[in-house]
Design an enzyme around this catalytic site. Sequence first.
Site, PDB file in Angstrom:
ATOM      1  N   GLU A   1       0.828  -1.214   0.000  1.00 23.31           N
ATOM      2  CA  GLU A   1       0.000   0.000   0.000  1.00 23.31           C
ATOM      3  C   GLU A   1       0.857   1.258   0.000  1.00 23.31           C
ATOM      4  OE1 GLU A   1      -3.500   2.126   2.668  1.00 23.31           O
ATOM      5  OE2 GLU A   1      -3.281  -0.050   2.667  1.00 23.31           O
TER       6      GLU A   1
ATOM      7  N   LYS B   1      -7.985  -0.581  11.078  1.00 20.76           N
ATOM      8  CA  LYS B   1      -7.269  -1.024   9.875  1.00 20.76           C
ATOM      9  C   LYS B   1      -6.052  -0.149   9.646  1.00 20.76           C
ATOM     10  CE  LYS B   1      -6.471  -1.216   5.200  1.00 20.76           C
ATOM     11  NZ  LYS B   1      -5.723  -0.282   4.339  1.00 20.76           N
TER      12      LYS B   1
ATOM     13  N   ASP C   1       3.463 -14.232  12.340  1.00 20.93           N
ATOM     14  CA  ASP C   1       2.149 -14.662  11.884  1.00 20.93           C
ATOM     15  C   ASP C   1       1.189 -13.471  11.847  1.00 20.93           C
ATOM     16  OD1 ASP C   1      -0.364 -15.807  11.490  1.00 20.93           O
ATOM     17  OD2 ASP C   1       0.041 -17.534  12.772  1.00 20.93           O
TER      18      ASP C   1
ATOM     19  N   HIS D   1      -2.239  10.183  -0.341  1.00 20.58           N
ATOM     20  CA  HIS D   1      -2.019   8.979  -1.147  1.00 20.58           C
ATOM     21  C   HIS D   1      -1.768   9.313  -2.613  1.00 20.58           C
ATOM     22  CE1 HIS D   1      -2.920   5.584   1.516  1.00 20.58           C
ATOM     23  NE2 HIS D   1      -3.818   6.353   2.092  1.00 20.58           N
TER      24      HIS D   1
END
Length: 428
Positions: free
Chosen positions: A86, A264, A280, A379
């Site tokens: 990302e 998130k 993990d 972004h």
Amino acid sequence: MEVSVTTQSRIPGFRDGSPGDRRVSAARNAGVPLAALEVLTSGGLTVEQADGMIENVLGTFGMPIGVATNLTVNGADVLVPMVTEEPSVVAAASNAARIARERGGFHTSSSEPIMQAQLQLLDVADPDGARVRLLEAADELIGLANDQDPRLVSVGGGVRDLAVRTVEARAGRYVVVHLVVDVRDAMGANAVNTMAEALADRVGEIGGGRVLLRILTNKADLRLARARAVFAADSLGGAEVVGDIVHAAALAEADPYRAATHNKGIMNGITAVVLATGNDTRAVEAGAHSHAIGADGRYTALSHFEVDRDGDLVGTLELPMPVGLVGGATKVHPAAQTAVRLLGVSSASELAEVITAVGLAQNFAALRALATEGIQRGHMSLHARNIAVSAGATADEIPEVVRRLVADRAIRTDRAEQVLAELRARGS
């Protein structure tokens, strides 16, 4: 946390160099040989190595690995490897860490590395009686469990407690035994699962039932890591921006729809470091999101932001962090070994604390963007670069294509192809 390597994470101009330049700079500033980072140029894993890790291997799958700069954790600088696809994640964490440096960086702490295994007991005639019988036999069961991993016990780990619960479910009432295990520098899944398997028969005998499940729980709520940082109001644009960030964070605390995206954003940073170090990601994510469910059963924000007496912004984050430095991909994957070496951490607890600091940095960066220019602007240029590459732009063409896409506010492949065609027609 005490990082064992003297690292300098403030590296002006780091982003402007080539990947080769950055490797040289990262190696020098982390105090590791440049040769140690060369494994990162090829994905760090051969097909033969991959074939020994999972089934039905066809090859390997590459992901970008970058380095977050500027992080100071408990007074020590760290360079943090991050694996993510990302755009803006690494840059955002680095920028947030730069702002946090003004007030001393990130301060962290953690609990002992405790994991739990569960044994589910079925068909018990007297669940309450079985619970008490099992507690009476705690010393015997703990001894049996510790016998399965004498090495863990020898380094100070092992079973710390045994708890027994009764759980009402739609299919019946179960007796559930919890083994509470200090796993030291391991993630701990293999250790606690082995112990649970070894106890199954004896638990069934004592409880008077049949043991079905015997496996760890990823709700690692006894293995917590915490991070705190102060962000100077002057560096954020003043009291109004600080107040808006607090309001944005408060909505995440109150509204699960906002909390899901808020968390998130935290995991953007956390998962990138967990993946880079061969840990993990699914276990960490499961533990984090289960921890976000409060006592009232409502999903809420993992982090909190408030204003201190000086008017500065204070951010805090606490969540489960079941990561390790021994066993698993961390010891098998050459790139993961290099990432750990670059970090300079020497224990699982140190790793957990650095990861949590990165999560808080990532979260702050997203909230700041949302409270000021909006998330898309930050972004935009990085996403435009990806679009330019996907449209077929060469290294020389990318800057102009990106400039045009951003100026037009049209970050789309069809527009990139059009701009590229115009540039090539002009140059021919």
